[in-house]
Design a protein around this motif. Structure first.
Motif, short mmCIF file in Angstrom:
data_model
loop_
_atom_site.label_atom_id
_atom_site.label_comp_id
_atom_site.label_asym_id
_atom_site.label_seq_id
_atom_site.Cartn_x
_atom_site.Cartn_y
_atom_site.Cartn_z
N ARG A 88 6.91 25.20 -11.44
CA ARG A 88 6.23 26.12 -12.34
C ARG A 88 4.73 25.80 -12.40
O ARG A 88 3.90 26.70 -12.42
N LEU A 89 4.41 24.52 -12.44
CA LEU A 89 3.00 24.14 -12.45
C LEU A 89 2.33 24.52 -11.13
O LEU A 89 1.19 25.00 -11.11
N GLY A 90 3.05 24.33 -10.03
CA GLY A 90 2.52 24.76 -8.73
C GLY A 90 2.31 26.26 -8.67
O GLY A 90 1.29 26.74 -8.15
N ALA A 91 3.26 27.02 -9.23
CA ALA A 91 3.13 28.48 -9.25
C ALA A 91 1.94 28.91 -10.10
O ALA A 91 1.23 29.87 -9.77
N LEU A 92 1.72 28.21 -11.21
CA LEU A 92 0.58 28.49 -12.07
C LEU A 92 -0.72 28.30 -11.30
O LEU A 92 -1.61 29.16 -11.32
N ILE A 93 -0.84 27.17 -10.61
CA ILE A 93 -2.06 26.88 -9.84
C ILE A 93 -2.25 27.92 -8.75
O ILE A 93 -3.35 28.45 -8.55
N GLN A 133 -3.20 27.64 -23.68
CA GLN A 133 -2.85 26.26 -24.03
C GLN A 133 -1.34 26.14 -24.25
O GLN A 133 -0.70 25.21 -23.75
N THR A 134 -0.78 27.07 -24.99
CA THR A 134 0.66 27.04 -25.28
C THR A 134 1.48 27.17 -24.01
O THR A 134 2.49 26.46 -23.83
N LEU A 135 1.07 28.07 -23.12
CA LEU A 135 1.80 28.26 -21.86
C LEU A 135 1.81 27.00 -21.02
O LEU A 135 2.87 26.52 -20.58
N VAL A 136 0.63 26.42 -20.79
CA VAL A 136 0.54 25.25 -19.92
C VAL A 136 1.15 24.02 -20.58
O VAL A 136 1.87 23.24 -19.94
N ILE A 139 4.89 23.95 -20.15
CA ILE A 139 5.33 23.50 -18.82
C ILE A 139 5.28 21.98 -18.74
O ILE A 139 6.23 21.34 -18.26
N VAL A 140 4.18 21.42 -19.19
CA VAL A 140 4.01 19.96 -19.11
C VAL A 140 5.03 19.25 -20.00
O VAL A 140 5.66 18.27 -19.59
N ALA A 141 5.22 19.76 -21.21
CA ALA A 141 6.17 19.13 -22.13
C ALA A 141 7.60 19.20 -21.58
O ALA A 141 8.37 18.23 -21.70
N GLU A 142 7.94 20.31 -20.95
CA GLU A 142 9.27 20.42 -20.36
C GLU A 142 9.44 19.41 -19.22
O GLU A 142 10.50 18.78 -19.07
N GLY A 143 8.39 19.24 -18.43
CA GLY A 143 8.45 18.25 -17.36
C GLY A 143 8.64 16.85 -17.89
O GLY A 143 9.35 16.03 -17.29
N CYS A 144 8.04 16.57 -19.02
CA CYS A 144 8.22 15.25 -19.65
C CYS A 144 9.66 15.08 -20.13
O CYS A 144 10.25 14.00 -19.99
N PHE A 149 7.62 14.52 -15.30
CA PHE A 149 6.27 14.10 -15.66
C PHE A 149 6.39 12.94 -16.65
O PHE A 149 7.40 12.80 -17.34
N SER A 150 5.33 12.15 -16.74
CA SER A 150 5.41 10.98 -17.62
C SER A 150 4.27 10.88 -18.62
O SER A 150 4.18 9.91 -19.36
N THR A 151 3.39 11.88 -18.68
CA THR A 151 2.30 11.80 -19.64
C THR A 151 2.84 11.80 -21.07
O THR A 151 3.87 12.39 -21.36
#
Length: 206
Positions: A88-93, A133-136, A139-144, A149-151
């Motif tokens: 999803r992050l790749g598709a966003l980029i 901000q909410t959209l991105v 995605i990041v929170a779901e990856g965590c 993801f580990s942030t």
């Protein structure tokens, strides 16, 4: 004999003016939205535009919101079609750096600049920035949550990613260069920001 003038319902006329203004802004940017230009595009008098849209600041804010919301919905559809947070992050980029959204980049850049002189536009810009901000961040929170993801700071990372993509798009527009060549680099930078393994955020362009 002159053709009789058809009197349109107020709601129809108001919608017609917004449609004309939106088309004009998409083609030429927010700065093109003058009373005269909107009237010419709508095929009516300036006085009629002023009657239905007494505040040009409010009209500009409405047009800005409509254009950006359309973009957000389009990107959401692209992102939601991907199978997992990394894709999803790749598709966003990919979709934000494919060079097909230059007219929206102009709207964003002019929106930021013009918002300094318009409270209505400033409010609209902040609202749409929060939507991104909410959209991105989602995605990041779901990856965590899934361990991709580990942030520990998905909100801050989302802000950085948006700023990186917006900055590259704006710079490319000003320079007259192709943003697509930065998609691969942006994906590698995104991996570092979200704490993903190298090469796990796929993009179509390298």
């Amino acid at each position: 004999m002159p053709r009789p003038r058809t009197r349109k319902a107020p709601a129809e006329r108001a919608a017609e003016i917004v449609t004309a203004a939106t088309a004009l802004a998409r083609e030429q940017g927010l700065s093109a939205l003058t009373l005269r230009a909107v009237a010419e595009r709508a095929g009516i008098t300036s006085g009629l535009v002023a009657h239905y849209q007494p505040s040009m600041d409010d009209l500009v804010a409405r047009v800005y919101t409509d254009l950006v919301e359309e973009e957000v919905r389009d990107v959401e559809r692209v992102v939601e079609a991907a199978a997992d947070p990394a894709r999803r992050l790749g598709a966003l980029i990919d979709t934000l750096m494919d060079g097909a959204r230059d007219e929206l980049t102009v709207v964003w850049v002019e929106g930021w600049a013009m918002a300094r002189r318009s409270d209505a536009l400033a409010e609209a810009v902040r609202a749409q920035m929060q939507r991104w901000q909410t959209l991105v961040e989602g995605i990041v929170a779901e990856g965590c949550r899934t361990g991709a993801f580990s942030t520990t700071e998905p909100g801050e990372v989302a802000w950085e990613l948006i700023g990186m993509i917006d900055g590259l798009n704006a710079q490319s527009l000003a320079r007259g260069t192709d943003t697509t060549r930065f998609a691969h680099r942006t994906a590698r930078a995104a991996e570092a920001l979200v704490g993903a393994a190298s090469g796990t955020i796929p993009v179509a362009r390298s």
